[in-house]
Design an enzyme around this catalytic site. Structure first.
Site, short mmCIF file in Angstrom:
data_model
loop_
_atom_site.label_atom_id
_atom_site.label_comp_id
_atom_site.label_asym_id
_atom_site.label_seq_id
_atom_site.Cartn_x
_atom_site.Cartn_y
_atom_site.Cartn_z
N GLY A 11 2.13 2.18 10.75
CA GLY A 11 3.10 3.26 10.64
C GLY A 11 3.74 3.65 11.97
O GLY A 11 4.41 4.67 12.07
N GLU A 33 -7.03 4.74 7.39
CA GLU A 33 -6.80 6.17 7.12
C GLU A 33 -7.99 6.78 6.39
O GLU A 33 -8.31 7.95 6.57
CB GLU A 33 -5.49 6.34 6.32
CG GLU A 33 -4.28 6.12 7.23
CD GLU A 33 -3.05 5.56 6.53
OE1 GLU A 33 -2.96 5.62 5.29
OE2 GLU A 33 -2.18 5.02 7.25
N GLU A 59 -5.81 -4.95 10.11
CA GLU A 59 -4.77 -3.97 10.40
C GLU A 59 -5.10 -3.25 11.71
O GLU A 59 -5.90 -2.30 11.71
CB GLU A 59 -4.68 -2.93 9.27
CG GLU A 59 -4.35 -3.52 7.92
CD GLU A 59 -3.76 -2.47 7.00
OE1 GLU A 59 -2.63 -2.67 6.55
OE2 GLU A 59 -4.40 -1.44 6.75
N SER A 67 2.99 -2.25 10.33
CA SER A 67 4.43 -2.33 10.61
C SER A 67 5.03 -3.70 10.29
O SER A 67 5.94 -4.16 10.97
CB SER A 67 4.73 -1.95 12.06
OG SER A 67 4.34 -0.59 12.29
N HIS A 101 -9.58 1.31 4.21
CA HIS A 101 -8.36 1.44 5.00
C HIS A 101 -8.61 2.37 6.19
O HIS A 101 -9.39 3.32 6.08
CB HIS A 101 -7.22 1.99 4.13
CG HIS A 101 -5.90 1.95 4.82
ND1 HIS A 101 -5.50 2.93 5.69
CD2 HIS A 101 -4.90 1.03 4.79
CE1 HIS A 101 -4.31 2.61 6.17
NE2 HIS A 101 -3.92 1.47 5.64
N LYS A 144 0.17 4.26 -0.33
CA LYS A 144 -0.47 5.47 0.22
C LYS A 144 -0.20 6.66 -0.71
O LYS A 144 -0.17 6.47 -1.92
CB LYS A 144 0.02 5.69 1.66
CG LYS A 144 -0.11 4.41 2.51
CD LYS A 144 0.02 4.63 3.97
CE LYS A 144 -0.16 3.30 4.69
NZ LYS A 144 -0.18 3.41 6.13
N ASN A 154 0.88 -1.17 0.00
CA ASN A 154 0.00 0.00 0.00
C ASN A 154 0.91 1.22 0.00
O ASN A 154 1.49 1.57 1.03
CB ASN A 154 -0.89 -0.02 1.26
CG ASN A 154 -1.71 1.24 1.40
OD1 ASN A 154 -1.78 2.06 0.49
ND2 ASN A 154 -2.35 1.40 2.56
P1 PGA Z 1 2.59 0.21 7.63
O1 PGA Z 1 1.19 0.44 6.92
O2 PGA Z 1 3.18 -1.08 7.08
O3 PGA Z 1 3.44 1.40 7.25
O4 PGA Z 1 2.36 0.11 9.09
C1 PGA Z 1 0.31 -0.62 6.67
C2 PGA Z 1 -0.95 -0.10 6.04
O5 PGA Z 1 -1.40 1.00 6.44
O6 PGA Z 1 -1.54 -0.73 5.16
#
Ligand code: PGA
Length: 261
Positions: free
Chosen positions: A180, A104, A174, A220, A102, A12, A10
């Site tokens: 993140g 976010e 997630e 992460s 997601h 982003k 992803n």
């Molecule tokens: P991350 O993000 O691996 O940077 O924690 C995962 C995601 O948001 O899909």
């Protein structure tokens, strides 16, 4: 039941068209030669760039095993929906998958279980695989309501879908507190929620369908923790943010998945 693993990046809001095609070229160099996804234990590989970068990434990925997905999808075919992109547009651009719901999007763009459900149905109808994201916040975990939250997101997000539709669905668990932050769920914490999700899916769609659905872990995931997570019984791949922006890290996670269960 053996499920083919899926390693999905992803990106982003990162990577211009030029940067994205360079990243895919670099990823291609590092993946097993001529790898045929789902054969001889090789996972399926997917990258999800921002909308504008999709075209150049589809070109760069052509002829390789790397598939390309979007990060969102609108539920209508066309019309007065400023700033949105439809399933047919994504199909034409060469997208095979779309991330939906997601955290976010839920947190910053007012995504709800209801809009997740509408977007998921539009993806399935268009033959696009929906990667439907669920997960609890830190506060929800600390209040002991992780399962309630995840169950609601799964039941509402997948409401009205049939077992046949579920062939076009991948779930991504997630935990929001792990995205993140560098704070990864332990192998056991992740497996526990994945197993719970599979129980819900069995209740909704029956055992055969539930057993075939891939449930990815995201939050992460990195080369050094991927192997343990991917070895868990109900973890069928990863949705990777930060580590998907570096070809060596992403390829290392693909390799960890190749040696998994
Ligand atoms: P991350 O993000 O691996 O940077 O924690 C995962 C995601 O948001 O899909």
């Amino acid at each position: 039941m053996s499920r083919c693993k899926l390693i999905a990046g992803n990106w982003k809001m990162n990577m211009t068209s030029a940067e994205g095609s360079q990243l895919v070229e670099a990823i291609k160099e590092l993946l097993p030669d001529g790898s045929d996804a789902c054969q001889s234990g090789v996972p399926e590989v997917l990258v999800c760039p921002p909308f504008l970068t999709i075209g150049s990434v589809v070109n760069a990925a052509r002829g390789s095993c790397v598939k390309v997905g979007a990060q969102n999808i609108h539920w209508e075919e066309s019309g007065a929906f400023t700033g949105e992109v439809s399933a047919s547009m994504l199909n034409e651009a060469g997208c095979t998958h779309a991330i939906i719901g997601h955290s976010e999007r839920r947190q910053y763009f007012a995504e709800t279980d209801e809009t997740v459900n509408k977007r998921t149905k539009a993806a399935v109808k268009a033959g696009i695989v929906a990667v439907v994201c669920v997960g609890e916040t830190l506060g929800e975990r600390e209040s002991g309501i992780t399962n309630d939250i995840v169950e609601r997101q799964i039941r509402e997000g997948l409401k009205g879908l049939t077992p046949a539709d579920m062939e076009k669905i991948v779930i991504a668990y997630e935990p929001v507190w792990a995205i993140g932050t560098g704070k990864v769920a332990t192998d056991e914490q992740a497996q526990e929620v994945h197993a719970f999700i599979r129980v819900i899916l069995t209740d909704m769609f029956g055992e055969a369908t539930s057993g075939a659905i891939r449930i990815l872990y995201g939050g992460s995931m990195k080369p050094d923790n991927a192997k343990g997570l991917l070895a868990q019984k109900d973890i069928d791949g990863g949705l990777i943010g930060g580590a998907s922006l570096k070809a060596t890290d992403f390829a290392a996670i693909v390799n960890a998945a190749s040696q998994g269960k």
